[in-house]
Write an enzyme that holds these catalytic residues in place. Structure first.
Site, PDB file in Angstrom:
ATOM      1  N   TRP A 464     -10.283 -20.522  18.923  1.00 35.59           N
ATOM      2  CA  TRP A 464      -9.782 -20.405  20.423  1.00 35.59           C
ATOM      3  C   TRP A 464     -10.992 -21.691  21.203  1.00 35.59           C
ATOM      4  CZ3 TRP A 464     -11.458 -15.990  18.035  1.00 35.59           C
ATOM      5  CH2 TRP A 464     -10.454 -15.029  18.116  1.00 35.59           C
ATOM      6  N   ASP A 465     -10.987 -22.542  20.454  1.00 36.50           N
ATOM      7  CA  ASP A 465     -13.057 -23.627  20.919  1.00 36.50           C
ATOM      8  C   ASP A 465     -13.227 -22.972  22.154  1.00 36.50           C
ATOM      9  OD1 ASP A 465     -13.367 -26.104  21.595  1.00 36.50           O
ATOM     10  OD2 ASP A 465     -12.177 -26.381  23.082  1.00 36.50           O
ATOM     11  N   MET A 466     -14.098 -21.976  21.751  1.00 35.77           N
ATOM     12  CA  MET A 466     -14.672 -20.966  22.701  1.00 35.77           C
ATOM     13  C   MET A 466     -16.368 -20.824  21.914  1.00 35.77           C
ATOM     14  SD  MET A 466     -13.033 -19.730  24.586  1.00 35.77           S
ATOM     15  CE  MET A 466     -11.254 -19.457  25.383  1.00 35.77           C
ATOM     16  N   LYS A 493     -17.241 -20.068  28.194  1.00 30.93           N
ATOM     17  CA  LYS A 493     -16.125 -20.232  28.309  1.00 30.93           C
ATOM     18  C   LYS A 493     -14.888 -19.561  28.709  1.00 30.93           C
ATOM     19  CE  LYS A 493     -15.333 -25.200  25.718  1.00 30.93           C
ATOM     20  NZ  LYS A 493     -14.359 -25.228  25.536  1.00 30.93           N
TER      21      LYS A 493
END
Length: 785
Positions: A464-466, A493
């Site tokens: 999730w691009d966290m 995030k």
């Protein structure tokens, strides 16, 4: 004629609601829209036939709509308005004499035409207006309370020997607290702040710049000089009292369309103790400013003159592309200032998200701060080998990188590194064991050797691009049992705030594993559980009733989109049909981090809530290069070399406003001793989000960071309206605001000048991704003399 036109309008509204409502119902959504659409069509027919019962039927529509809206959202004005605004306006229209008279009846004896009865509709509209007024007076999203004001620590550790009136590193000290011990400006007088000086750098957005050209710098203040950088990496020194330029250095980074970002968050300052000890403070390069550039250089400058310090590295320039496996032009550079500790300058770097699988290494390197010689390198792909990489060899390609700001504790001998994810962010197949271990974590490295001392991961198998986006904040926390624990606060995030013992990474505030959604593309997998902290600002899961719009029509479209996309709560995996990612890519917290008061041991932050969507695109369906592509938070991310691209962006409705209902941004205060949130207030207005400058305090998104002073005041820009604001740290109450000439997506700082005045400085230059107004301003505020 008015009745005929009204009937046509009602018919068009009915058709739109019936068609959209039918689609929504087939997706499992609310039946309200199709039922209301049919009711509008029946009302339209009755209007064509000049039947007075049309007014009574519409009264029933008003009543049913009101009951339905209250059932869904209660007394929430910003959600009630789109549901009922058009319906109430049409109700008033039907109550006018020129509508009701043609719908009435003529007396058989006198021929006089009586108007259709207004009673039921007038009563329904009146009740609806009353409900609207009441809802305007109720803030159902506000959480009021107070932070403790006790000075828990009389002489708290702030990290580094920084004089009270100065600001030597990005977060003021290597601890990254964003806290100043100055108290001249306080809750009683902050409303009197006025602008003292304004400086324009001259570095403005160019026609050939990439979309995400942003101004995010926090200046440093040493002596009577401010040091800062600009989006195109100019280094500038200003007189801290007057704002007059002392020197400027332009490294000529040029324009490169392959860069994902064009920004600079700050420079690093260093005073050579050997030279200082010999009283040679005016010697060349006795004090230095280190400038990271977007063409992968780190340049040492004389802090007094701005001249290049040629004794550092290669004639003053450290080339960060050394040891990288691919040509790094535009694909690797440092957007954040390196941390300086124990005679070393320690730096990570940003890689372009989702451009290609052939990305640079996320290696963390420590160089001798005086000579630029490589001391150690920590490569998560080869974490046990920290001795300097021999010439001719390369670091591990595409390993998790650290694009944000590091923190350091020289007494413990540790540097704390927030790590991102391996590109492509949304594809987890074929990741190595080291990537699975270190991705989306904070790792503590030995300052002297680079050895990994501990790691705490915050997302397992991140899809999730966290990234861990924020500088870890260090302070010593006195626990309720009286024990003092050296702590680290890590905002994320996904909304969790992790509070760890910074000696070993163990949680101070408990962490537990929670079940997470499953179901990915066949080649991938998802983790069955994900960690979460007991101190968390994770949002409540979205429901259909949370969908929003300016009108009932775009709200209906958002409801259809909600049911058309995959969504099972936080950590819903990306999918071919498209998934809702909430919190989204901007996160709940981002690089602006949080600010802490180490004396009161409280935290001030700005949680943001903005959902994104993520849709995987099979390679065969990816359009040719140059079409619909953008390696950023919006549009098609190509992921060259991977089997899927990803199309992503904010979850927006047809009018380009968020599909989820506001508020989208808050300010909040937390007692770090107990982990309890004291208050949470909506932050920011739609003043700069709408064609008309409306000052509605709806709670808007933001990106940037806060700063706290001993005077009990927290300062924050960041929101997408162009203001710098001051808040009472104890209650979160807004005390002051100043209109900015451009977007304030930077973190403010404060310092004292020679005459004793306390200045607050804010950079206003806008942010390309969030669309705020660009500029080149540095503005100082102080109390009147």
């Amino acid at each position: 004629m008015p009745v005929t036109i009204t009937a046509i309008l009602f018919a068009l509204i009915g058709i739109a609601l019936a068609i959209g409502g039918g689609q929504l119902l087939m997706l499992g959504g609310s039946p309200y829209y199709i039922v209301t659409g049919i009711a509008f069509l029946v009302t339209a027919v009755l209007l064509f036939l000049r039947r007075g019962i049309a007014v009574h039927l519409y009264a029933l529509i008003v009543v049913c709509s009101l009951v339905w809206a209250l059932w869904e959202v209660g007394f929430d004005w910003w959600q009630l308005g789109p549901r009922g605004g058009l319906i109430i306006v049409l109700g008033f229209w039907l109550l006018t004499p020129w509508i009701r008279r043609p719908l009435g009846f003529a007396s058989p004896t006198t021929g006089f035409r009586y108007k259709a009865s207004a009673g039921p509709l007038a009563a329904a509209v009146g009740v609806a207006v009353l409900i609207a007024v009441i809802s305007m007076l109720i803030d159902s999203h506000d959480m009021s309370g107070k932070l403790p004001e006790d000075q828990v620590a009389a002489a708290p550790a702030m990290g580094g020997n920084v004089p009270p009136g100065e600001w030597h590193q990005y977060g003021r000290t290597p601890f990254g607290q964003r806290y100043s011990p100055l108290d001249q400006v306080n809750v009683k007088n902050v409303a009197n702040l006025t602008e003292v000086w304004r400086y324009q750098t001259g570095d403005v957005k160019q026609p050939g710049d990439v979309g995400e050209t942003t101004y995010q710098v926090t200046p440093l203040k040493v002596g009577n000089t401010l040091y800062l950088c600009t989006p195109h990496n100019w280094a500038i020194a200003l007189d801290a009292t007057t704002g007059k330029q002392k020197w400027k250095y332009d490294p000529n980074v040029g324009l490169n369309p392959d860069r994902q970002h064009q920004t600079c968050r700050g420079v690093s300052y260093y005073a050579d103790p050997a030279v200082q000890a010999n009283a040679q403070t005016n010697a060349q390069c006795a004090t230095r400013v280190y400038l990271p550039t977007s063409d992968a250089r780190l340049i040492a400058l004389d802090a007094q003159t701005g001249q290049v310090c040629t004794t550092f590295a290669d004639k003053g320039v450290l080339h960060l592309e050394q040891g990288m496996p691919y040509n790094p032009a535009g694909y690797y550079y440092s957007t954040s200032p390196p941390v300086i500790a124990a005679g070393k300058i320690i730096i990570g770097g940003a890689v372009n998200d989702n451009y290609s699988t052939k990305e640079q290494s996320g290696v963390i390197r420590a160089f001798d701060v005086n000579t630029g010689a490589l001391v150690w390198n920590w490569d998560s792909g080869n974490p046990m080998r920290t001795q300097p990489l021999p010439p001719g060899q390369t670091y591990t390609a595409n390993s998790p990188n650290s694009w944000s700001v590091l923190s350091a504790d020289e007494q413990l001998g540790l540097v704390y590194v927030p790590l991102g994810n391996q590109v492509p962010d949304q594809l987890g197949m074929n990741r190595s064991p080291s990537v699975e271990k270190y991705s989306s974590s904070i790792v503590a490295l030995d300052i002297n050797s680079g050895a990994d001392r501990w790691v705490q991961q915050f997302v397992h198998h991140d899809l999730w691009d966290m990234d861990v986006p924020a500088q870890p904040v260090l302070l010593d926390i006195k626990r309720p049992d009286g024990n003092v624990v050296p702590a680290l606060v890590g905002p994320t995030k996904q909304g969790d705030i992790y509070v760890l013992d910074r000696r070993n990474g163990q949680p101070i505030i408990p962490i537990k594993e929670e079940p997470a959604p499953s179901g990915t593309i066949p080649e991938d997998f998802s983790s069955p559980t994900q960690p979460t902290s007991d101190l968390s600002f994770k949002p409540q899961p979205l429901q259909e009733r949370n969908m929003w719009g300016i009108t009932m029509f775009d709200q209906m479209v958002c409801r259809i989109k909600f049911h058309s996309l995959r969504y099972e709560g936080r950590y819903t995996p990306p999918s071919l049909q498209g998934s809702i990612i909430y919190p989204g890519n901007f996160g709940t917290f981002n690089w602006g981090s949080v600010a802490v008061d180490p004396e009161r041991q409280v935290m001030f932050g700005m949680p943001t809530y903005l959902a994104f969507t993520s849709q995987l695109v099979p390679r065969a369906e990816v359009p040719p290069k140059g079409q619909d592509e953008k390696g950023s938070e919006q549009g098609l991310n190509r992921n060259d070399g991977a089997p899927y691209a990803v199309r992503m962006g904010p979850f927006l409705g047809p009018l380009q406003v968020p599909c989820q209902a506001p508020p989208w941004g808050y300010v909040t205060g937390v007692d770090l001793r107990t982990g309890k949130t004291a208050y949470k207030h909506k932050n920011g207005t739609v003043y700069d989000m709408t064609p008309l400058p409306l000052p509605f305090k709806i709670g808007v998104p933001g990106i940037g960071g806060p700063m706290i002073t001993k005077g009990g005041v927290a300062f924050l820009g960041a929101a997408v309206d162009n203001y710098l604001r001051a808040y009472n740290l104890t209650t979160g109450e807004q005390l002051w605001e100043a209109r900015l000439p451009a977007g304030g997506q930077a973190t403010p700082m404060t310092y004292a000048v020679d005459d004793g005045r306390q200045f607050v400085v804010m950079v206003a230059g806008g942010h390309g991704s969030v669309g705020t107004k660009p500029g080149d301003y540095v503005i100082a505020y102080a109390l009147p003399k």
